[in-house]
Design an enzyme around this catalytic site. Structure first.
Site, PDB file in Angstrom:
ATOM      1  N   LEU A 254      40.815  23.648  -4.972  1.00  0.00           N
ATOM      2  CA  LEU A 254      39.400  23.542  -5.358  1.00  0.00           C
ATOM      3  C   LEU A 254      38.499  23.458  -4.123  1.00  0.00           C
ATOM      4  CD1 LEU A 254      37.415  22.860  -7.860  1.00  0.00           C
ATOM      5  CD2 LEU A 254      37.584  20.523  -7.011  1.00  0.00           C
TER       6      LEU A 254
ATOM      7  N   ASP B 295      23.418  12.956 -12.963  1.00  0.00           N
ATOM      8  CA  ASP B 295      22.237  12.134 -13.237  1.00  0.00           C
ATOM      9  C   ASP B 295      22.550  11.006 -14.222  1.00  0.00           C
ATOM     10  OD1 ASP B 295      19.594  11.394 -12.987  1.00  0.00           O
ATOM     11  OD2 ASP B 295      18.867  12.797 -14.503  1.00  0.00           O
ATOM     12  N   GLY B 296      21.818   9.910 -14.083  1.00  0.00           N
ATOM     13  CA  GLY B 296      21.917   8.828 -15.063  1.00  0.00           C
ATOM     14  C   GLY B 296      22.605   7.569 -14.557  1.00  0.00           C
TER      15      GLY B 296
ATOM     16  N   SER C 133      19.460  14.463  -2.779  1.00  0.00           N
ATOM     17  CA  SER C 133      18.493  15.549  -2.636  1.00  0.00           C
ATOM     18  C   SER C 133      17.502  15.247  -1.506  1.00  0.00           C
ATOM     19  CB  SER C 133      17.730  15.752  -3.950  1.00  0.00           C
ATOM     20  OG  SER C 133      16.752  14.743  -4.109  1.00  0.00           O
ATOM     21  N   SER C 134      16.823  16.304  -1.070  1.00  0.00           N
ATOM     22  CA  SER C 134      15.792  16.134  -0.032  1.00  0.00           C
ATOM     23  C   SER C 134      14.730  15.154  -0.509  1.00  0.00           C
ATOM     24  CB  SER C 134      15.096  17.472   0.242  1.00  0.00           C
ATOM     25  OG  SER C 134      16.021  18.490   0.415  1.00  0.00           O
TER      26      SER C 134
ATOM     27  N   LEU D 145      15.979  21.497 -13.289  1.00  0.00           N
ATOM     28  CA  LEU D 145      16.848  21.838 -12.160  1.00  0.00           C
ATOM     29  C   LEU D 145      16.650  20.947 -10.938  1.00  0.00           C
ATOM     30  CD1 LEU D 145      17.185  25.725 -11.928  1.00  0.00           C
ATOM     31  CD2 LEU D 145      19.001  24.040 -12.139  1.00  0.00           C
TER      32      LEU D 145
ATOM     33  N   ARG E 238      24.221  19.290 -16.305  1.00  0.00           N
ATOM     34  CA  ARG E 238      23.425  18.135 -15.892  1.00  0.00           C
ATOM     35  C   ARG E 238      23.709  17.011 -16.888  1.00  0.00           C
ATOM     36  NH1 ARG E 238      17.562  17.491 -13.341  1.00  0.00           N
ATOM     37  NH2 ARG E 238      17.449  15.236 -13.415  1.00  0.00           N
TER      38      ARG E 238
ATOM     39  N   HIS F 178      25.650   3.679  -9.262  1.00  0.00           N
ATOM     40  CA  HIS F 178      26.066   4.633  -8.222  1.00  0.00           C
ATOM     41  C   HIS F 178      27.550   4.432  -7.878  1.00  0.00           C
ATOM     42  CE1 HIS F 178      22.042   6.001  -7.903  1.00  0.00           C
ATOM     43  NE2 HIS F 178      21.561   4.937  -7.270  1.00  0.00           N
TER      44      HIS F 178
HETATM   45  C1  FPP Z   1      21.274  10.310 -10.030  1.00  0.00           C
HETATM   46  O1  FPP Z   1      21.214   9.155 -10.805  1.00  0.00           O
HETATM   47  C2  FPP Z   1      22.247  10.178  -8.980  1.00  0.00           C
HETATM   48  C3  FPP Z   1      21.988  10.223  -7.645  1.00  0.00           C
HETATM   49  C4  FPP Z   1      20.645  10.395  -7.065  1.00  0.00           C
HETATM   50  C5  FPP Z   1      23.006  10.091  -6.661  1.00  0.00           C
HETATM   51  C6  FPP Z   1      24.324  10.715  -7.002  1.00  0.00           C
HETATM   52  C7  FPP Z   1      25.344   9.932  -6.340  1.00  0.00           C
HETATM   53  C8  FPP Z   1      26.501   9.571  -6.901  1.00  0.00           C
HETATM   54  C9  FPP Z   1      26.965  10.007  -8.228  1.00  0.00           C
HETATM   55  C10 FPP Z   1      27.354   8.699  -6.133  1.00  0.00           C
HETATM   56  C11 FPP Z   1      28.574   9.362  -5.710  1.00  0.00           C
HETATM   57  C12 FPP Z   1      28.425  10.476  -4.803  1.00  0.00           C
HETATM   58  C13 FPP Z   1      28.969  10.547  -3.559  1.00  0.00           C
HETATM   59  C14 FPP Z   1      29.106  11.881  -2.924  1.00  0.00           C
HETATM   60  C15 FPP Z   1      29.434   9.385  -2.824  1.00  0.00           C
HETATM   61  P1  FPP Z   1      19.836   8.374 -10.866  1.00  0.00           P
HETATM   62  O2  FPP Z   1      19.930   7.289  -9.863  1.00  0.00           O
HETATM   63  O3  FPP Z   1      18.710   9.312 -10.669  1.00  0.00           O
HETATM   64  O4  FPP Z   1      19.885   7.815 -12.328  1.00  0.00           O
HETATM   65  P2  FPP Z   1      18.645   7.593 -13.298  1.00  0.00           P
HETATM   66  O5  FPP Z   1      18.080   8.970 -13.588  1.00  0.00           O
HETATM   67  O6  FPP Z   1      19.275   6.978 -14.487  1.00  0.00           O
HETATM   68  O7  FPP Z   1      17.688   6.691 -12.588  1.00  0.00           O
END
Ligand code: FPP
Length: 244
Positions: free
Chosen positions: A130, A19-20, A64-65, A194, A187, A36
């Site tokens: 892994l 997250d983040g 996520s869904s 969660l 997290r 991302h």
């Molecule tokens: C949460 O950050 C992250 C996601 C919803 C997507 C996770 C995806 C990646 C880390 C990219 C790499 C993964 C793959 C498998 C290619 P957020 O967007 O919710 O951040 P925020 O809470 O700061 O808005």
């Protein structure tokens, strides 16, 4: 620092909520997509560090869904990133002995992505390094519901009796069937929830919430989280061994 001789040992299974990304980008005046993109780099670091530390399973929440409710442009970007990650990284992961598994709902997804994910699973299925479990289009309540439907169908068909349904039977019908429960859940990004991730599997998991945004994740952050895990006393509902 992570201590290999600690009684809790190195967690066999680490689950991560990455997250983040958006906040990391916003703090730099960049679009969320930049966060991302950096998130993919962080994922590469995480896989390397986890394998080096002897973690056996690393489960990542990639989509996520509920992420479908984001703006279309962001959803498209995230799906594209996953496609590119699979295309670009699977050969390297395979070379490094990583086995890839995917959990989450596949029905209704773009058949191209499903085919790519399945190819990655097939290509790496004999690897013994892994195990990278990618939670994609994943929601824990949906997963439990699907498992319950499958079990109910078997009861209706007379294949199993209601009295045969145990926690172990239900667990085996989850997408994670055969995968041990996470020992440690990390997290990033400072929030402490969660978010519909591995609800069943985390019954006795130790949670570590770290302030770093996911794009800043590093081997050092992982080692610190493991050190925190090692300082915990895991009782699994029992009592301390020496106070019995
Ligand atoms: C949460 O950050 C992250 C996601 C919803 C997507 C996770 C995806 C990646 C880390 C990219 C790499 C993964 C793959 C498998 C290619 P957020 O967007 O919710 O951040 P925020 O809470 O700061 O808005």
């Amino acid at each position: 620092m992570a201590d290999l001789a600690n009684p809790n040992g190195v967690p066999r299974h680490v689950a991560v909520i990455m997250d983040g990304n958006g906040r990391w980008a916003a703090a730099r005046g960049l679009p969320r997509s930049a966060g991302h993109k950096q998130g993919v780099e962080a994922l590469r670091r995480a896989v390397r560090a986890a394998a080096e530390l002897g973690v056996e399973y690393l489960t990542i929440y990639s989509f996520s869904s509920e992420n479908w409710s984001r703006p279309v442009a962001e959803v498209t970007f995230l799906l594209d990133l996953l496609r590119r990650f699979i295309r670009k990284d699977v050969a390297d992961l395979h070379q490094a002995g990583v086995r890839i598994s995917v959990i989450g709902e596949r029905d209704g997804l773009d058949p191209g992505i499903v085919a790519q994910l399945e190819e990655a699973e097939i290509m790496t299925c004999d690897n013994t390094g892994l195990r990278l479990v990618v939670a994609f289009n994943y929601g824990s309540r949906q997963e439990i519901t699907r498992a319950a439907q499958t079990v109910a169908r078997k009861v209706a068909e007379g294949k199993i009796a209601v009295s045969d349904i145990t926690p172990a039977v239900l667990a085996n019908h989850l997408d994670t069937g055969g995968i041990p429960d996470p020992d440690l859940l990390i997290r990033t990004g400072g929030e402490q929830r969660l978010s519909n991730y591995l609800l069943w599997q985390c019954a006795y998991t130790e949670f570590v919430f770290v302030p770093e945004y996911w794009p800043d994740f590093s081997a050092e952050v992982l080692r610190r989280a493991i050190a925190e895990y090692q300082s915990r006393e895991r009782r699994f509902g029992g009592i301390k061994a020496q106070s019995a």
